[in-house]
Design a protein around this motif. Structure first.
Motif, PDB file in Angstrom:
ATOM      1  N   ASN A   1       4.917 -10.875   8.907  1.00  0.00           N
ATOM      2  CA  ASN A   1       4.377 -10.644   7.572  1.00  0.00           C
ATOM      3  C   ASN A   1       3.491  -9.403   7.499  1.00  0.00           C
ATOM      4  N   TYR A   2       3.421  -8.650   8.612  1.00  0.00           N
ATOM      5  CA  TYR A   2       2.701  -7.380   8.584  1.00  0.00           C
ATOM      6  C   TYR A   2       3.648  -6.254   8.167  1.00  0.00           C
ATOM      7  N   HIS A   3       3.081  -5.228   7.555  1.00  0.00           N
ATOM      8  CA  HIS A   3       3.864  -4.077   7.114  1.00  0.00           C
ATOM      9  C   HIS A   3       3.120  -2.790   7.454  1.00  0.00           C
ATOM     10  N   ILE A   4       3.881  -1.718   7.641  1.00  0.00           N
ATOM     11  CA  ILE A   4       3.297  -0.404   7.911  1.00  0.00           C
ATOM     12  C   ILE A   4       3.515   0.486   6.698  1.00  0.00           C
ATOM     13  N   SER A   5       2.507   1.292   6.389  1.00  0.00           N
ATOM     14  CA  SER A   5       2.660   2.298   5.340  1.00  0.00           C
ATOM     15  C   SER A   5       2.007   3.587   5.813  1.00  0.00           C
ATOM     16  N   CYS A   6       2.813   4.621   6.034  1.00  0.00           N
ATOM     17  CA  CYS A   6       2.302   5.932   6.442  1.00  0.00           C
ATOM     18  C   CYS A   6       2.087   6.794   5.210  1.00  0.00           C
ATOM     19  N   GLY A   7       0.859   7.294   5.051  1.00  0.00           N
ATOM     20  CA  GLY A   7       0.607   8.314   4.052  1.00  0.00           C
ATOM     21  C   GLY A   7       0.944   9.673   4.630  1.00  0.00           C
ATOM     22  N   SER A   8       0.544  10.729   3.944  1.00  0.00           N
ATOM     23  CA  SER A   8       0.841  12.066   4.449  1.00  0.00           C
ATOM     24  C   SER A   8       0.228  12.267   5.834  1.00  0.00           C
ATOM     25  N   TYR A   9      -1.087  11.937   5.965  1.00  0.00           N
ATOM     26  CA  TYR A   9      -1.783  12.129   7.237  1.00  0.00           C
ATOM     27  C   TYR A   9      -2.636  10.918   7.607  1.00  0.00           C
ATOM     28  N   ASN A  10      -2.309   9.749   7.082  1.00  0.00           N
ATOM     29  CA  ASN A  10      -3.026   8.528   7.449  1.00  0.00           C
ATOM     30  C   ASN A  10      -2.037   7.372   7.547  1.00  0.00           C
TER      31      ASN A  10
ATOM     32  N   SER B   1       4.674   3.505  -5.910  1.00  0.00           N
ATOM     33  CA  SER B   1       5.226   4.548  -5.051  1.00  0.00           C
ATOM     34  C   SER B   1       4.486   5.851  -5.342  1.00  0.00           C
ATOM     35  N   VAL B   2       3.911   6.449  -4.297  1.00  0.00           N
ATOM     36  CA  VAL B   2       3.083   7.645  -4.462  1.00  0.00           C
ATOM     37  C   VAL B   2       3.712   8.811  -3.706  1.00  0.00           C
ATOM     38  N   GLY B   3       3.769   9.983  -4.351  1.00  0.00           N
ATOM     39  CA  GLY B   3       4.266  11.192  -3.721  1.00  0.00           C
ATOM     40  C   GLY B   3       3.154  12.199  -3.526  1.00  0.00           C
ATOM     41  N   SER B   4       3.531  13.435  -3.248  1.00  0.00           N
ATOM     42  CA  SER B   4       2.532  14.490  -3.087  1.00  0.00           C
ATOM     43  C   SER B   4       1.944  14.913  -4.423  1.00  0.00           C
TER      44      SER B   4
ATOM     45  N   ILE C   1      12.011   1.922  -7.547  1.00  0.00           N
ATOM     46  CA  ILE C   1      11.503   3.284  -7.710  1.00  0.00           C
ATOM     47  C   ILE C   1      11.181   3.865  -6.337  1.00  0.00           C
ATOM     48  N   VAL C   2      11.347   5.182  -6.196  1.00  0.00           N
ATOM     49  CA  VAL C   2      10.967   5.900  -4.977  1.00  0.00           C
ATOM     50  C   VAL C   2      10.416   7.258  -5.398  1.00  0.00           C
ATOM     51  N   SER C   3       9.253   7.621  -4.858  1.00  0.00           N
ATOM     52  CA  SER C   3       8.672   8.930  -5.128  1.00  0.00           C
ATOM     53  C   SER C   3       9.015   9.894  -4.012  1.00  0.00           C
ATOM     54  N   GLY C   4       9.421  11.103  -4.402  1.00  0.00           N
ATOM     55  CA  GLY C   4       9.523  12.209  -3.467  1.00  0.00           C
ATOM     56  C   GLY C   4       8.287  13.077  -3.616  1.00  0.00           C
ATOM     57  N   ARG C   5       8.347  14.288  -3.067  1.00  0.00           N
ATOM     58  CA  ARG C   5       7.171  15.163  -3.118  1.00  0.00           C
ATOM     59  C   ARG C   5       6.790  15.507  -4.554  1.00  0.00           C
ATOM     60  N   ASP C   6       7.765  15.985  -5.322  1.00  0.00           N
ATOM     61  CA  ASP C   6       7.502  16.400  -6.702  1.00  0.00           C
ATOM     62  C   ASP C   6       8.427  15.709  -7.693  1.00  0.00           C
ATOM     63  N   SER C   7       9.148  14.688  -7.234  1.00  0.00           N
ATOM     64  CA  SER C   7      10.143  14.036  -8.080  1.00  0.00           C
ATOM     65  C   SER C   7      10.047  12.526  -7.925  1.00  0.00           C
ATOM     66  N   ILE C   8      10.580  11.818  -8.927  1.00  0.00           N
ATOM     67  CA  ILE C   8      10.625  10.350  -8.885  1.00  0.00           C
ATOM     68  C   ILE C   8      12.054   9.918  -9.166  1.00  0.00           C
ATOM     69  N   TYR C   9      12.514   8.910  -8.421  1.00  0.00           N
ATOM     70  CA  TYR C   9      13.876   8.411  -8.556  1.00  0.00           C
ATOM     71  C   TYR C   9      13.841   6.958  -9.037  1.00  0.00           C
ATOM     72  N   LEU C  10      14.701   6.632  -9.994  1.00  0.00           N
ATOM     73  CA  LEU C  10      14.746   5.305 -10.591  1.00  0.00           C
ATOM     74  C   LEU C  10      16.126   4.696 -10.376  1.00  0.00           C
TER      75      LEU C  10
ATOM     76  N   ILE D   1       0.869  -1.180   0.000  1.00  0.00           N
ATOM     77  CA  ILE D   1       0.000   0.000   0.000  1.00  0.00           C
ATOM     78  C   ILE D   1       0.899   1.221   0.000  1.00  0.00           C
ATOM     79  N   SER D   2       0.635   2.163  -0.895  1.00  0.00           N
ATOM     80  CA  SER D   2       1.392   3.409  -0.932  1.00  0.00           C
ATOM     81  C   SER D   2       0.415   4.574  -0.991  1.00  0.00           C
ATOM     82  N   SER D   3       0.582   5.538  -0.080  1.00  0.00           N
ATOM     83  CA  SER D   3      -0.370   6.646   0.011  1.00  0.00           C
ATOM     84  C   SER D   3       0.370   7.964   0.111  1.00  0.00           C
ATOM     85  N   GLY D   4      -0.122   8.964  -0.618  1.00  0.00           N
ATOM     86  CA  GLY D   4       0.428  10.314  -0.577  1.00  0.00           C
ATOM     87  C   GLY D   4      -0.678  11.301  -0.856  1.00  0.00           C
ATOM     88  N   ASP D   5      -0.320  12.545  -1.117  1.00  0.00           N
ATOM     89  CA  ASP D   5      -1.342  13.550  -1.438  1.00  0.00           C
ATOM     90  C   ASP D   5      -1.937  13.337  -2.826  1.00  0.00           C
TER      91      ASP D   5
END
Length: 592
Positions: A361-370, A87-90, A135-144, A48-52
């Motif tokens: 086998n559990y994982h945590i995913s923090c979104g911006s505010y969830n 991968s989700v960014g803002s 892949i990794v998403s930043g706020r306004d950028s993506i890295y490969l 699960i990936s969450s962002g703005d």
């Protein structure tokens, strides 16, 4: 079935429609119309990936659905198959497929249609660098991260998050090379800065350094922009496992190895503490990575299973089934039952989990505010995922295949040895066949060699000559081609039966055996004769992989524990259940 726990902001989009906009206590998450779409939505969750920009749910079958920001409509299916990671960014969303392609969308990726995925990996200028590993998403950028261990960035560079002076480059719509010889990328969905780790465990960073979140020290705290990749000094000793980046703070997970103790994992933080995101009983900022100390961690440092960072909140999962949180909590994203920020780590009360016996086998995913806590079971029969992790590592590849359009396919020497078992001139014949094929056809050939997929009969007949001298491998290929379903291997685990194709079991066994032999030859000098020990260690590991148990009659030695741990760590098989080591050590202690 899915097991997803949710808490925090529940608007724009409304992920759970019949709940309030702020959910301050962890609750079970269910997809809309789950009962009506059981076959589709009850697939196992992989990530699960969450962002703005969006929240994306990736399933084990390689399919994904997304809830778009500022939309309260039902989730929509993403029309891309064989997805390996999301991968989700803002302001963006990125998807990595199992074939190594990256599709992305967003305000600064595709301004003409922000909701249309485009293949950004195909835009890399060097055609040899178009197979992407991570892949990794930043706020306004993506890295490969490419299979050649090069990192490219795309999107905004207004804060130098791509490692260039914004006066000369404010934005790029094509990936640009940032750094070579990189093993890992670290950023965050709200972060306008990035860390890159090279193969020598040296850490570099660039981008916005406001409040010291890059950890460059007191002397650099006033520099809000680090315009080129800069080495981070004074990093805590040990192996960097992960770094999670928030809006104004960063948290690092370090594993320390001591000769007389088991590996210990510790958390370190730096940056702005105005939202209590550093986990420290003080309100001052920290300009270097400093240890987070808490009585909740006293017995858990070596058992931190997962952690995640949102804009300003942080969550940690331990092997004792503890969920621990601290930081910003305006939307209830810490799950404490209120909206009060938490200065120091506290334990969060969870609803009863359905799979407590497999907490690893559990994982945590923090979104911006969830926040999400979800169960993602290990896959016991997916050889292909293991191989994907190994393909691009140059130190284990000794053969490259070049297609007629210039694409490079790298091959793992152990897989070639155990799957083909052929002499060099026969491999060269295979190279000739592949060099005359398109990239799609070449990939099909490799899928046949490395997995259990069926390929076009014409391609099969062309490669048949190369393998017909080896009866065993020829028979294996026939089984792949004919897909004989009756050849199954059955494991009984916790009163349930699991079926695995025998062919997959054989190939996994060959692969892992090759790994342990390689580790024995290259990495260890503790005992004189390793042949017997390696076979014993391999048998223990193999039995664990398929049964999640250790045979009672097997005697465990410290050398066996060390060798299995070294083998798994050396080849980065992250899906292996860490409880294996607990069981080994307990059995060893009981024996003695």
């Amino acid at each position: 079935m899915n097991e997803i726990i949710f808490f925090g902001e529940n608007e724009n989009p409304k992920l759970i429609k019949n709940e309030t906009d702020k959910i301050t206590k962890p609750i079970q998450f269910k997809f809309e119309n789950e009962n009506e779409n059981e076959n589709e939505n009850k697939k196992q969750i992989k990530q699960i990936s969450s962002g703005d920009f969006a929240t994306i749910f990736l399933f084990e079958n390689g399919k994904a659905i997304e809830y778009l920001f500022d939309s309260n409509e039902n989730p929509s299916k993403i029309q891309i198959e064989n997805i390996q990671k999301v991968s989700v960014g803002s302001a963006n969303a990125a998807i990595l497929t199992k074939e190594g392609n990256v599709f992305a969308k967003g305000y600064d990726i595709n301004p003409n249609n922000t909701n249309e995925f485009i293949n950004i990996s195909s835009l890399i200028k060097d055609t040899n660098d178009r197979i992407i590993e991570d892949i990794v998403s930043g706020r306004d950028s993506i890295y490969l991260l490419t299979s050649n261990q090069n990192v490219y960035g795309i999107g905004l560079n207004d804060d130098s998050q791509l490692g260039f002076d914004p006066e000369t480059l404010k934005k790029t719509e094509k990936p640009i090379l940032m750094m070579k010889n990189v093993s890992k990328i670290f950023s965050g969905n709200a972060s306008n800065y990035v860390f890159l780790l090279n193969s020598n465990q040296e850490l570099f960073g660039c981008g916005n350094n406001d409040q010291g979140k890059l950890g460059l020290g007191e002397s650099r705290k006033e520099e809000e922009q680090i315009q080129k990749l800069t080495k981070i000094q004074n990093i805590p000793k040990g192996k960097i496992i992960d770094i999670q980046c928030g809006w104004f703070h960063s948290i690092m997970l370090i594993e320390n190895e001591n000769e007389d103790e088991n590996p210990k994992r510790k958390l370190y933080s730096c940056g702005f503490n105005g939202y209590n995101g550093l986990g420290k009983d003080e309100d001052e900022n920290t300009y270097e990575f400093t240890e987070i100390k808490s009585s909740l961690f006293e017995n858990d440092y070596d058992n931190i299973l997962d952690f995640s960072v949102g804009n300003g909140h942080n969550l940690i999962l331990t092997s004792n089934s503890k969920l621990i949180g601290f930081g910003y909590n305006y939307c209830g994203q810490l799950g404490t039952g209120d909206a009060n920020d938490q200065l120091i780590p506290i334990q969060i009360e969870l609803p009863k989990l359905k799979f407590n016996e497999n907490i690893s086998n559990y994982h945590i995913s923090c979104g911006s505010y969830n926040s999400f806590l979800y169960y993602s079971p290990s896959s016991f029969s997916n050889l292909e995922e293991d191989l994907i992790k190994l393909f691009g590592r140059k130190e284990f590849c000794n053969i490259s295949f070049k297609t007629k359009n210039g694409e490079i396919i790298k091959a793992h020497k152990l897989i070639l040895k155990y799957r083909l078992n052929q002499i060099q001139n026969e491999i060269e014949k295979l190279q000739e066949i592949i060099s005359n094929k398109s990239i799609k056809e070449s990939n099909q050939i490799f899928e046949m060699i490395y997995s259990n997929r069926i390929i076009n009969p014409k391609l099969y007949s062309e490669i048949k000559e190369i393998i017909n001298s080896n009866e065993k491998i020829e028979e294996t290929m026939k089984r792949i081609y004919l897909n004989e379903n009756e050849k199954d291997f059955i494991i009984e685990r916790k009163k349930k039966q699991y079926k695995f194709p025998k062919l997959i079991l054989i190939m996994r066994s060959e692969l892992y055996r090759g790994m342990f032999l390689s580790v024995t030859e290259d990495k260890s000098n503790k005992v004189t004769d390793y042949s017997e020990l390696s076979n014993k260690s391999f048998q223990i590991f193999e039995y664990w992989i398929y049964s999640n148990q250790i045979k009672e009659e097997i005697q465990i030695t410290q050398e066996i524990i060390d060798e299995i741990e070294t083998g798994i760590d050396y080849f980065q098989l992250n899906q292996t259940n860490p409880n294996l080591f607990d069981l080994l050590i307990n059995k060893f202690n009981n024996q003695n």
